[in-house]
Design an enzyme around this catalytic site. Sequence first.
Site, mmCIF file in Angstrom:
data_model
loop_
_atom_site.group_PDB
_atom_site.id
_atom_site.type_symbol
_atom_site.label_atom_id
_atom_site.label_comp_id
_atom_site.label_asym_id
_atom_site.label_seq_id
_atom_site.Cartn_x
_atom_site.Cartn_y
_atom_site.Cartn_z
ATOM 1 C CG ASP A 37 -2.286 0.536 0.986
ATOM 2 O OD1 ASP A 37 -2.405 1.421 0.116
ATOM 3 O OD2 ASP A 37 -3.243 0.142 1.681
ATOM 4 C CG ASP A 72 -9.665 2.007 -0.759
ATOM 5 O OD1 ASP A 72 -8.665 1.926 -1.496
ATOM 6 O OD2 ASP A 72 -9.608 1.929 0.484
HETATM 7 C C1 GLA Z 1 -6.028 1.384 1.597
HETATM 8 C C2 GLA Z 1 -6.175 0.384 0.450
HETATM 9 C C3 GLA Z 1 -7.309 -0.589 0.791
HETATM 10 C C4 GLA Z 1 -7.004 -1.294 2.089
HETATM 11 C C5 GLA Z 1 -6.787 -0.287 3.204
HETATM 12 C C6 GLA Z 1 -6.290 -0.949 4.469
HETATM 13 O O1 GLA Z 1 -7.137 2.204 1.691
HETATM 14 O O2 GLA Z 1 -6.426 1.037 -0.751
HETATM 15 O O3 GLA Z 1 -7.500 -1.508 -0.259
HETATM 16 O O4 GLA Z 1 -5.859 -2.094 1.920
HETATM 17 O O5 GLA Z 1 -5.826 0.702 2.827
HETATM 18 O O6 GLA Z 1 -6.064 -0.025 5.512
#
Ligand code: GLA
Length: 399
Positions: free
Chosen positions: A147, A202
């Site tokens: 990430d 997301d």
């Molecule tokens: C980010 C990523 C998500 C998830 C969260 C976890 O937002 O894009 O897919 O992994 O972190 O905290």
Amino acid sequence: MEKIFILFFTLSSLSVYGQKFDGLAETPPMGWNSWNHFQCNVSEDLIKGIADAMVASGMKDAGYQYIVIDDCWHGERDENGFIQPHPERFPSGMKALADYLHSLGLKFGIYSSAGYLTCAGYPASRGHEYQDALQYARWGVDYLKYDWCGTEGLNAKGAYMTIRDALYTARRPIVLSICEWGDNDPWLWAKDVGHLWRTTGDIHLCWDCRYDHGTWAAWGFLKILDMHEPLREHNGPDHWNDADMLQVGNGMSVNMDRAHFSMWAMLATPLMAGNDLRNMSQETIDILTNKEVIAVNQDPLGIQAFKYRVFGTVDVWVKPLENGEVAVAFLNRAEFPMELYFRWEEHTFIDDVFNKEFSFSGTTYNIRDLWADENIGTTNDITSITVPANDIIMYRLAQ
Ligand code: GLA
């Protein structure tokens, strides 16, 4: 002369420049990820239960293999700096969990971030990249989602190359899933760095919303689809545009779930389920395990569909497949049904990017309806198509 040859041979056989493990994702990865449904509520009991359900539900037989624990599995680093799992959530340790998943014929995925802390505030990999890669290799990890939280001042390509090289140095083949939300145009530089890269922020559990988190936004199914659409030239075997995890089975209607799943298949993007596999309705199982729809996603050419035309509220999407076949999807964005008469002979699908053409004036294709599970005639006829509200009709055409 001989010496020169030997020197050349030695240099060229050394990995002077970093590389990823090639060939780990020749088709879009399929599996499950904990985040969409469980967020931080992860534990070894949950993961084992999900793995058992992946086998029992038929999902493993349908092609799903990775079980990925997203954020919040982390404990603290030991006195030598090696990351440990959370002692209460994963009391048996990650090696035991990996062994369990492998004994079921599944693969084990884990999550970290390029900053000092993960997005949920747990220890991430900055400064520990090589140690973390070694630890994952020792545990038997097969997939790493990496990430981008807390990375102010870092160069994205550089940071992802560091973890790529660390994984390669640890010698265990691990799929690298890049997750920097498309902020640094990874499709332009990540092909030799990772196996897939997120293209957007997301996914949110909705058909077409924008969900405001303050400093960032999450996106409904249609919003992600539209942001992902222009990137098709960058998609292909071993380097995938990742439209984010599935929301199928998490609360949208069955028709919305079917449309969402079908379009992820058409996009040739990873199919990572994000629901509670231990408690699925029959409709959810039927969507997630539709083998003919999955075959469209897993087609060896790995071509992302393009939008051919729009008829009112219905998009027509086209995905060239191997052996001169083609998938065609009629996606209805509206909350009311739409009817159309598709006179095939008037249409030619031209894919300039991947150099494919499908003409129906001289050639007859048989039409198979992938959700109705039936052959419905040929392209010599006019097909009468009713697309229910927020739903999809998906065909596979073969000569
Ligand atoms: C980010 C990523 C998500 C998830 C969260 C976890 O937002 O894009 O897919 O992994 O972190 O905290």
